[in-house]
Design an enzyme around this catalytic site. Structure first.
Site, mmCIF file in Angstrom:
data_model
loop_
_atom_site.group_PDB
_atom_site.id
_atom_site.type_symbol
_atom_site.label_atom_id
_atom_site.label_comp_id
_atom_site.label_asym_id
_atom_site.label_seq_id
_atom_site.Cartn_x
_atom_site.Cartn_y
_atom_site.Cartn_z
ATOM 1 N N CYS A 61 1.467 3.171 -3.577
ATOM 2 C CA CYS A 61 0.946 4.517 -3.322
ATOM 3 C C CYS A 61 1.902 5.309 -2.432
ATOM 4 C CB CYS A 61 -0.443 4.447 -2.699
ATOM 5 S SG CYS A 61 -0.517 3.596 -1.104
ATOM 6 N N HIS A 115 -4.007 4.069 2.722
ATOM 7 C CA HIS A 115 -3.603 4.586 1.417
ATOM 8 C C HIS A 115 -2.885 5.914 1.614
ATOM 9 C CE1 HIS A 115 -3.766 5.282 -2.908
ATOM 10 N NE2 HIS A 115 -4.264 6.480 -2.670
#
Length: 412
Positions: free
Chosen positions: A102, A357
């Protein structure tokens, strides 16, 4: 076919410790000394084929290269025709998460949506052999750009580029720190570009120049040196560990003179001993693409790493002449007249220092619309959605802006 969303994972966040929040001392600025991140993983399998002599082995590799080059020849001929993802001819394209990528995906979107960067990327020299192509970061970025632009998929896989990066000790399957990975990617692209004119253009596009002043408080002798940076590392706490309230406050804090006393004293050649110094920074040059690193991750003396998630607004338009004083800049009038910027992208982190994230909010330079790139999921958003990355002390898992990318405004 609908894009399959990446699995929700909460990977370990590595490499986020950035200094004590009490002092928030300035870090080294020379981007040429940036270390590559990650380590190689996995075992090498032993070949089941009989061992060949060195000459036979080289001939076999050359034959393999020729075969692979035949397959890539047609694709290479198409590369100069790539217009760039920033044009969004087929809509915004996402990137699949292929192993806790990510962070990589977010940074790639920021690079490839920047038309100034893709103009440089499209002019690179294509490596002559397949083995060189596999390990060449700018070439693999160009292939990914072509793949994103030419297809009609809502998301594509960055696996070839990720495997290329792994050969340069940038591992998959671990979470990277976005600020460090940005420096690593940029250095790899610069190092593997053969055309020195393109290297110069790449440096001019991203490089910040500051002048560091060190003045001895005993004999008043002064030392000056210019330093180049790829990111402007701004503290989010002042010298008394108080939370700074705006991005402009962070800029003022970074360029505010700092007293170096105690074990922070420097050696003075004239006094022939360590003495207290006054350290100050003056801004010399700002590039077309300005990357600001908000130092959200800090550690205490106990080495406990924690994240500073308090609210820190950042403006859509930023004029350095309105923020810095005359004493905080060392530039001519024509240089300072161009120090007006507007926000282009935000790389946001959600989660804590142990897990989290990344995603990217990017404003299309051709459409002037904001998009949220969250791995394979891409959607149009508003400026109010981007402002949700300001941060909030009570929302530990909320999105917090970590990298701010500003684009220089063109004069009217």
């Amino acid at each position: 076919m609908c894009a399959v969303p990446a699995p929700r994972v909460r990977p370990r966040l590595r490499g986020v410790a950035e200094g004590r929040p009490r002092l928030q001392t300035r870090e080294s600025f020379c981007h040429s000394t940036v270390l590559l991140m990650g380590q190689r993983s996995g075992r090498q399998e032993r070949s089941k084929k009989p061992e060949m002599s060195l000459s036979e082995n080289m001939k076999a590799e050359e034959e393999d290269d020729r075969e692979e080059n035949k397959e890539l020849k047609t694709k290479d001929q198409r590369l100069p025709l790539v217009f760039g993802v920033a044009d969004l001819k087929n809509g915004a394209v996402g990137l699949y998460n292929v192993g806790q990528t990510c962070c990589l995906n977010s940074l790639l979107q920021v690079f490839l949506m920047n038309i100034h960067f893709t103009r440089i990327l499209r002019r690179i020299t294509v490596p002559p052999y397949a083995s060189l192509k596999r390990n060449n970061v700018p070439y693999q970025m160009l292939l990914l750009l072509e793949k994103m632009q030419s297809g009609k998929q809502k998301a594509v896989s960055p696996i070839d580029l990720a495997m290329c990066l792994s050969t340069h000790r940038v591992n998959m399957f671990i979470q990277h720190d976005a600020a460090q990975l940005f420096l690593t990617l940029w250095n790899l692209v610069k190092r593997q570009m053969k055309d020195q004119d393109l290297v110069t253009k790449l440096s001019d596009l991203y490089t910040i120049c500051v002048q560091e002043h060190l003045a001895c408080q005993i004999c008043s002798s002064e030392m000056k040196r210019n330093s180049n940076m790829l990111t402007l590392p701004l503290p989010v706490l002042d010298s008394n560990s108080h939370m700074l309230k705006t991005l402009e406050d962070c800029l003022q804090c970074f360029f505010h003179p700092e007293e170096l006393t105690g074990h922070n004293m420097c050696f003075c050649e004239y006094c022939d001993k360590k003495t207290p110094f006054l350290q100050s920074m003056k801004l010399v040059h700002l590039p077309q693409t300005l990357t600001i690193h908000l130092k959200r991750f800090c550690f205490e003396r106990s080495t406990n790493v924690y994240k500073l998630s308090h609210c820190l607004p950042f403006p859509q338009e930023l004029d350095f002449n309105a923020v810095l004083t005359e004493q905080q800049s060392q530039a001519h009038g024509s240089e300072k007249a161009a120090w007006r910027y507007e926000i282009f992208a935000v790389v946001a982190h959600s989660g804590s220092t142990n897990s989290g994230h990344y995603c990217a909010y990017i404003r299309s330079l051709t459409e002037c619309k904001w998009y949220c790139f969250n791995d394979s999921t891409v959607c149009q958003v508003s400026w109010d959605d981007v402002k949700c990355t300001y941060g909030h002390s009570d929302l530990n898992w909320g999105q917090t802006a970590y990298l701010l990318i500003y684009m220089k405004k063109h004069p009217q």
